[in-house]
Design a protein around this motif. Sequence first.
Motif, PDB file in Angstrom:
ATOM      1  N   THR A 162      43.453  32.498 -52.356  1.00 48.24           N
ATOM      2  CA  THR A 162      43.293  33.422 -51.540  1.00 48.24           C
ATOM      3  C   THR A 162      43.772  33.368 -49.809  1.00 48.24           C
ATOM      4  O   THR A 162      44.000  34.143 -49.018  1.00 48.24           O
ATOM      5  CB  THR A 162      41.487  33.720 -51.061  1.00 48.24           C
ATOM      6  N   PHE A 163      43.964  32.080 -49.715  1.00 45.04           N
ATOM      7  CA  PHE A 163      44.295  31.481 -48.368  1.00 45.04           C
ATOM      8  C   PHE A 163      45.861  31.811 -48.384  1.00 45.04           C
ATOM      9  O   PHE A 163      46.512  31.964 -47.032  1.00 45.04           O
ATOM     10  CB  PHE A 163      44.549  29.796 -48.387  1.00 45.04           C
TER      11      PHE A 163
ATOM     12  N   GLU B 154      40.005  23.480 -38.296  1.00 43.40           N
ATOM     13  CA  GLU B 154      40.110  24.862 -37.829  1.00 43.40           C
ATOM     14  C   GLU B 154      40.352  25.645 -39.111  1.00 43.40           C
ATOM     15  O   GLU B 154      40.122  26.666 -39.715  1.00 43.40           O
ATOM     16  CB  GLU B 154      40.676  25.025 -36.674  1.00 43.40           C
ATOM     17  N   MET B 155      41.707  25.160 -39.524  1.00 36.51           N
ATOM     18  CA  MET B 155      42.429  25.878 -40.593  1.00 36.51           C
ATOM     19  C   MET B 155      41.701  25.713 -42.031  1.00 36.51           C
ATOM     20  O   MET B 155      41.887  26.789 -42.591  1.00 36.51           O
ATOM     21  CB  MET B 155      43.832  25.384 -40.786  1.00 36.51           C
ATOM     22  N   LEU B 156      41.287  24.726 -42.173  1.00 37.38           N
ATOM     23  CA  LEU B 156      40.491  24.485 -43.439  1.00 37.38           C
ATOM     24  C   LEU B 156      39.452  25.726 -43.407  1.00 37.38           C
ATOM     25  O   LEU B 156      38.915  26.032 -44.561  1.00 37.38           O
ATOM     26  CB  LEU B 156      39.973  23.135 -43.679  1.00 37.38           C
ATOM     27  N   TYR B 158      39.268  28.277 -42.088  1.00 38.89           N
ATOM     28  CA  TYR B 158      39.750  29.847 -42.293  1.00 38.89           C
ATOM     29  C   TYR B 158      40.175  29.690 -44.006  1.00 38.89           C
ATOM     30  O   TYR B 158      39.889  30.683 -44.711  1.00 38.89           O
ATOM     31  CB  TYR B 158      41.063  29.988 -41.750  1.00 38.89           C
ATOM     32  N   ALA B 159      40.610  28.656 -44.333  1.00 40.85           N
ATOM     33  CA  ALA B 159      40.890  28.781 -45.943  1.00 40.85           C
ATOM     34  C   ALA B 159      39.691  28.758 -46.800  1.00 40.85           C
ATOM     35  O   ALA B 159      40.031  29.717 -47.877  1.00 40.85           O
ATOM     36  CB  ALA B 159      41.745  27.415 -46.224  1.00 40.85           C
ATOM     37  N   VAL B 160      38.610  28.031 -46.478  1.00 39.53           N
ATOM     38  CA  VAL B 160      37.607  28.285 -47.490  1.00 39.53           C
ATOM     39  C   VAL B 160      36.985  29.699 -47.129  1.00 39.53           C
ATOM     40  O   VAL B 160      36.402  30.277 -48.079  1.00 39.53           O
ATOM     41  CB  VAL B 160      36.477  27.074 -47.400  1.00 39.53           C
ATOM     42  N   THR B 162      38.297  32.460 -46.498  1.00 42.69           N
ATOM     43  CA  THR B 162      39.083  33.605 -46.912  1.00 42.69           C
ATOM     44  C   THR B 162      38.326  33.945 -48.615  1.00 42.69           C
ATOM     45  O   THR B 162      38.449  34.980 -49.021  1.00 42.69           O
ATOM     46  CB  THR B 162      40.385  33.418 -47.309  1.00 42.69           C
ATOM     47  N   PHE B 163      37.684  32.839 -49.108  1.00 42.53           N
ATOM     48  CA  PHE B 163      37.034  33.103 -50.479  1.00 42.53           C
ATOM     49  C   PHE B 163      36.056  33.979 -50.309  1.00 42.53           C
ATOM     50  O   PHE B 163      35.542  34.622 -51.195  1.00 42.53           O
ATOM     51  CB  PHE B 163      36.452  31.776 -51.162  1.00 42.53           C
ATOM     52  N   LEU B 190      33.681  24.063 -54.352  1.00 43.83           N
ATOM     53  CA  LEU B 190      34.747  23.911 -53.162  1.00 43.83           C
ATOM     54  C   LEU B 190      34.172  22.925 -52.131  1.00 43.83           C
ATOM     55  O   LEU B 190      34.882  21.656 -51.595  1.00 43.83           O
ATOM     56  CB  LEU B 190      34.907  25.161 -52.518  1.00 43.83           C
ATOM     57  N   LEU B 194      35.693  19.203 -51.272  1.00 45.64           N
ATOM     58  CA  LEU B 194      36.101  18.935 -49.933  1.00 45.64           C
ATOM     59  C   LEU B 194      35.510  18.016 -48.953  1.00 45.64           C
ATOM     60  O   LEU B 194      36.119  16.939 -48.406  1.00 45.64           O
ATOM     61  CB  LEU B 194      36.164  20.198 -49.034  1.00 45.64           C
TER      62      LEU B 194
END
Lengths: 196, 196
Positions: A162-163, B154-156, B158-160, B162-163, B190, B194
């Motif tokens: 999804t990312f 910050e980006m991680l 967003y990444a999680v 999005t699920f 997850l 992580l």
Amino acid sequence: MTQTPDDPTAERADAARNRARLMEAAAGLVAERGAEHVTMHEVAQAAGVGKGTLFRRFGDRTGLLVALLNDAEAEFQEAYTWGPPPLGPGAAASDRLTAFGSALLERITDDADLGAALARQVPLERRHASAVGRAFQRHVESLLQEAGVEGDHEMLAYAVLTFTNFETVDYLRNECQVTTARLQSTWADLVRLLTG
Amino acid sequence: MTQTPDDPTAERADAARNRARLMEAAAGLVAERGAEHVTMHEVAQAAGVGKGTLFRRFGDRTGLLVALLNDAEAEFQEAYTWGPPPLGPGAAASDRLTAFGSALLERITDDADLGAALARQVPLERRHASAVGRAFQRHVESLLQEAGVEGDHEMLAYAVLTFTNFETVDYLRNECQVTTARLQSTWADLVRLLTG
């Protein structure tokens, strides 16, 4: 060898030729004016068939775009399935995962990429359900499994993929000025953390 | 104490009252017929103001929905910011992250949840940029940092997150018959992977 009209092999060959002609006409129009501007009416005209034929064959405009997408993705699928490592076999599963996401994000952020341009026109649920979407899913799932990640591989594959959705990537690029390199390094972070 | 009409405190109080009246009218209509069926015309009528006033205040229909969303989310935000553990402070960062995603997925898959119903009407990029979207993002980011995860927090985040997008969750529930429990356990996978 001559085939009679009711020979099923000949019928299948005819159908395949017709399909190829429709796809060729559509691909030409997509190349000429961009996937977002191509209508079923124009494709039918360019292929010299009725619009009904086009709808019977592909269901709807999205169905035609998905068919073009599946064709456009054949080369990338070949590369990650059979090509040289680290994208293809021969590297560690974690390295293959990193390479896969990196290549995918490179393509998604490349305005000239045909597959990305086509997929962008297909709603998320049709994209997920397409042959390409399912192939991406299975590829990531099997690499997570091969890497020895403990958990629900099928769902974890959805979660990390999804990312790479256009919706997310386009937002991060356009609204937050996130570079392709940072997206790729986030994917590498994710893979490193998941595969431990 | 009497305030003169050009007293800035009185003006601010007036503006706040007007805004509250518009929000109340909108919330009433949303409760009555569902967020997806409420129009700016009806809200203006119910609040007894012109449509122009409504547009000046909220920009567009999505702006009004985002304002309602921010209000509707105050309770959940309170719970994960100041409430009892494991959602609130007092538990390990990884347990708080698990509890946060679990609560979020519970709400997203609950058709009676007002916040979820409102957010579903707001396009992804406006949702990301809303106060609620940014608060979720910062919360996950700071817990990843607190848990000692190495990488671009910050980006991680967003990444999680999005699920937990409606687009993904709705697809998995409706097309793949994935249960809320399986979504929650994937989120827990997850977080466990992580945070190591």
